[in-house]
Design an enzyme around this catalytic site. Structure first.
Site, PDB file in Angstrom:
ATOM      1  CG  ASP A  46      19.639  68.965  36.042  1.00 20.65           C
ATOM      2  OD1 ASP A  46      19.901  70.107  36.448  1.00 20.65           O
ATOM      3  OD2 ASP A  46      19.299  68.039  36.798  1.00 20.65           O
ATOM      4  CG  ASP A  71      20.854  73.462  41.784  1.00 25.34           C
ATOM      5  OD1 ASP A  71      20.307  74.191  42.638  1.00 25.34           O
ATOM      6  OD2 ASP A  71      21.339  72.362  42.069  1.00 25.34           O
TER       7      ASP A  71
END
Ligand code: GLY
Length: 414
Positions: free
Chosen positions: A130, A190
């Site tokens: 992330d 994602d």
């Protein structure tokens, strides 16, 4: 001269101006929302010290992972503030940078710097994929707006840290380290959002490894994460040596074969970035197909704010996900600038999303923890963050508004 490239920005600007003429919205939806954001973000900042003082974790945890930025509301309505290592830590800082971009007010710059600084610890963090969200949205926006050379070094370190997660055998960047008993090398859709950091690092450093990793990841994802109708799987698990696909599942969506709305939004945004950075028509086609899936879906509500999953079982009695809508709007503005023919449809859809978020999803001024938007859903499948404000909805809402303004005034998006 490429006439399409020359005409498209002017066409977009004209369409956006026309579109905002007869909506009954605030006269200037961008200015109105940024004024609202100024008030809300100031309020959020005022709530942070109290949230930190109520931190009930043990003292070692408090010292090693101090709370730094808001993510959502707790069940009692208080502000939930998270440490730098939370995947959402870069969004609040990013919003403060957007405030500075919009207003040029040094006070917003000061605040943005203050909230960016504690995220330095992430530069050598190799435990997550992330880093794009966490570091590019904070330091990346900061570097773009200030040219601070210290930020540049943090970004390059973060890109190197992210690259350590690349598995050459499978040509993919590993997403999660948790649930090792369930997945060998889980990759979530994602993850497309982290590639922008790698492209930035390639352009800054000249090191083509970053470029190759990003392109390989996007190609492998394009092959394995999509169904024939361009809907997405949330999680694909790989054998890291052979690259064989072991599983296609969901984690935050309704079912393995359903379409999780935010995943679809990440895919749209991700392949739009891929086209920006490579000029490869295959990525533009992919982004156009993903947009088509979303906006022709029979269960997309009239206001264009999706339910949390396109296949959630109790539609229309299912929570919405305003974050998916905000991400989609921001991606659509960029995508419109690459599509002469579809520019009108894309800016219309994005404009409708922004209008409806403004009219019907905005938080109460001076309340709701200082968030901008209500009615997002983090992970209904995990019984977590259902119908709440989420900081990333706000981040992409502001980004979409800035993009709308840039297109309207004929300024370059990047
Ligand atoms: N992993 C990011 C999200 O929940 O969308």
């Amino acid at each position: 001269m490429n006439l399409k490239l020359f005409i498209t920005p002017f066409l977009c600007a004209t369409l956006i101006v026309l579109q905002s003429c007869n909506t009954g919205q605030p006269k200037d939806i961008v200015a109105d929302n940024f004024n609202f954001a100024a008030q809300q973000l100031e309020y959020a900042i005022s709530l942070i010290p109290e949230a930190i003082s109520k931190d009930s974790r043990d003292s070692a945890m408090k010292a090693s992972r101090p709370l730094v930025s808001p993510r959502t509301l707790n069940e009692d309505g208080s502000l939930k503030v998270v440490p730098a290592h939370d995947w959402t830590s870069g969004f609040f800082t990013g919003e403060l940078w957007f405030m500075y971009e919009k207003t040029n007010d040094p006070l917003w710059k000061e605040r943005a710097i203050q909230f960016t600084e504690p995220l330095q610890v992430l530069r050598h963090h190799t435990g997550t994929h992330d880093l794009g969200f966490m570091v590019y949205n904070s330091f990346g926006n900061g570097y773009r707006l200030t040219g601070n050379s210290g930020y540049r070094e943090v970004l390059l370190d973060a890109a190197r840290s992210l690259s350590t997660r690349y598995k050459p055998g499978a040509k993919i960047i590993r997403s999660w380290d948790h649930n090792r008993d369930k997945w060998q090398c889980p990759v979530i859709i994602d993850n497309m959002m982290n590639l922008e950091l790698l492209f930035w690092a390639f352009k800054e450093s000249g090191d083509s490894t970053f470029y190759e990793i990003a392109v390989n990841h996007a190609n492998t994802t394009m092959k394995n994460h999509f169904r024939p109708d361009y809907s997405t799987y949330h999680v694909v698990d790989y054998d890291t040596i052979t690259g064989e696909v072991l599983k296609k599942q969901t984690h935050q969506g309704y079912a393995d074969e359903s379409t999780w709305s935010r995943g679809q939004a990440w895919a749209l945004y991700g392949y739009t970035v891929m086209y920006r950075e490579t000029g490869d028509q295959a990525y533009l086609d992919q982004a156009n197909h993903i947009a088509e899936f979303i906006f022709t879906h029979p269960r997309l509500p009239e206001d264009l704010i999706p339910y949390w999953d396109f296949d959630a079982p109790n539609i229309p009695d299912e929570p919405r996900d305003a974050s998916a809508a905000a991400i989609t709007a921001s991606a659509l503005y960029e995508l419109s600038s690459y599509n002469g023919e579809d520019a009108y449809r894309y800016t219309q859809w994005a404009g409708t999303i922004l209008e409806n978020l403004t009219l019907s999803y905005r938080a109460t001024p001076g309340a709701d923890g200082g968030f901008l938007l209500l009615h997002s859903t983090g992970a209904k499948s995990l019984n977590s963050e259902i119908d709440v404000p989420l900081v990333y909805a706000d981040y992409y809402f502001l980004e979409a508004l800035l993009r709308k303004e840039k297109l309207t005034s004929g300024k370059p998006l990047f």
